[in-house]
Design an enzyme around this catalytic site. Sequence first.
Site, PDB file in Angstrom:
ATOM      1  N   SER A 163      61.976  -1.419  15.527  1.00 55.88           N
ATOM      2  CA  SER A 163      62.067  -0.856  16.875  1.00 55.88           C
ATOM      3  C   SER A 163      61.950   0.663  16.844  1.00 55.88           C
ATOM      4  CB  SER A 163      63.407  -1.236  17.530  1.00 55.88           C
ATOM      5  OG  SER A 163      63.550  -2.632  17.609  1.00 55.88           O
TER       6      SER A 163
HETATM    7  N1  SAH Z   1      66.381  -5.021  14.639  1.00 50.06           N
HETATM    8  C1  SAH Z   1      65.034  -5.017  14.095  1.00 50.06           C
HETATM    9  C2  SAH Z   1      64.007  -5.266  15.179  1.00 50.06           C
HETATM   10  C3  SAH Z   1      63.025  -6.279  14.743  1.00 50.06           C
HETATM   11  S1  SAH Z   1      61.944  -6.909  16.006  1.00 50.06           S
HETATM   12  C4  SAH Z   1      64.756  -3.742  13.344  1.00 50.06           C
HETATM   13  O1  SAH Z   1      65.534  -2.777  13.478  1.00 50.06           O
HETATM   14  O2  SAH Z   1      63.788  -3.689  12.586  1.00 50.06           O
HETATM   15  C5  SAH Z   1      62.780  -8.383  16.513  1.00 50.06           C
HETATM   16  C6  SAH Z   1      63.120  -9.403  15.459  1.00 50.06           C
HETATM   17  O3  SAH Z   1      63.640 -10.556  16.139  1.00 50.06           O
HETATM   18  C7  SAH Z   1      61.949  -9.904  14.642  1.00 50.06           C
HETATM   19  O4  SAH Z   1      62.216  -9.719  13.274  1.00 50.06           O
HETATM   20  C8  SAH Z   1      61.832 -11.379  15.007  1.00 50.06           C
HETATM   21  O5  SAH Z   1      61.402 -12.200  13.938  1.00 50.06           O
HETATM   22  C9  SAH Z   1      63.257 -11.698  15.411  1.00 50.06           C
HETATM   23  N2  SAH Z   1      63.412 -12.895  16.265  1.00 50.06           N
HETATM   24  C10 SAH Z   1      62.564 -13.383  17.211  1.00 50.06           C
HETATM   25  N3  SAH Z   1      63.059 -14.501  17.778  1.00 50.06           N
HETATM   26  C11 SAH Z   1      64.260 -14.747  17.168  1.00 50.06           C
HETATM   27  C12 SAH Z   1      65.247 -15.764  17.294  1.00 50.06           C
HETATM   28  N4  SAH Z   1      65.135 -16.775  18.169  1.00 50.06           N
HETATM   29  N5  SAH Z   1      66.348 -15.699  16.503  1.00 50.06           N
HETATM   30  C13 SAH Z   1      66.502 -14.682  15.598  1.00 50.06           C
HETATM   31  N6  SAH Z   1      65.599 -13.691  15.427  1.00 50.06           N
HETATM   32  C14 SAH Z   1      64.483 -13.717  16.191  1.00 50.06           C
END
Ligand code: SAH
Length: 213
Positions: A64
């Site tokens: 993000s």
């Molecule tokens: N907090 C992360 C943001 C990653 S983007 C960072 O700082 O890098 C969002 C993440 O949510 C992705 O890795 C994606 O795979 C995950 N995601 C999507 N749907 C999900 C679900 N149902 N349960 C858990 N994680 C999920």
Amino acid sequence: MKDTLKHQGLRQKLVEVIKNKGITDPKVIEAIGRIPRHLFMDSGFLDHAYQDKAFPIAADQTISQPYTVAFQTELLQVKPGHKILEIGTGSGYQTAVLCVMGAKVYSIERQHELYKKTSQFLPKIGYRPKKLVFGDGYIGMESEAPFDSIIVTAGAPFVPKPLLSQLKIGGRLVIPVGDDVQVMTLFVRKGPKDFEQHEYGEFRFVPLLEDKN
Ligand code: SAH
């Protein structure tokens, strides 16, 4: 895995950028200033690590934007010792921010590749969340509930009920809600069935995927 003076200098500039965009919580600012974001990205993107932008990581996901991480974290009102659930571990950058602020962090990721990579990486650079789980964030983590706060780092088409019910009274859920564009939404649990809701403008996230996808 180096954190050079050049990285530190760029990071201080990033801190100024997020302050200028309105972030005020000193502990959030300190965390962004301390965490070597470039280590959370593939080496090809090192030059971009300290721009205030989201970037691709593995499995078609993104780390993000720093401002978004700071904004969501500020809304959580983190205190040392808080028990916090994160949905969407991804690169682990947000997880690290919460660890640095003294929270006990539980985090769920549904992409196995990312779950594995980040579980190995975080302790290697000194961040120790309480528990990382490979699973579906829509159901939360009943075994560890209730939480002081819950942060969802993917765009949710609707607010999953288990996340509301796994909050302590007084607890906070920060979740971007919407399909193509999301509205940053804060729920504060006032009583067993009583939630206050606040909205904070539009953001764009990768989608919170349901199991069938
Ligand atoms: N907090 C992360 C943001 C990653 S983007 C960072 O700082 O890098 C969002 C993440 O949510 C992705 O890795 C994606 O795979 C995950 N995601 C999507 N749907 C999900 C679900 N149902 N349960 C858990 N994680 C999920």
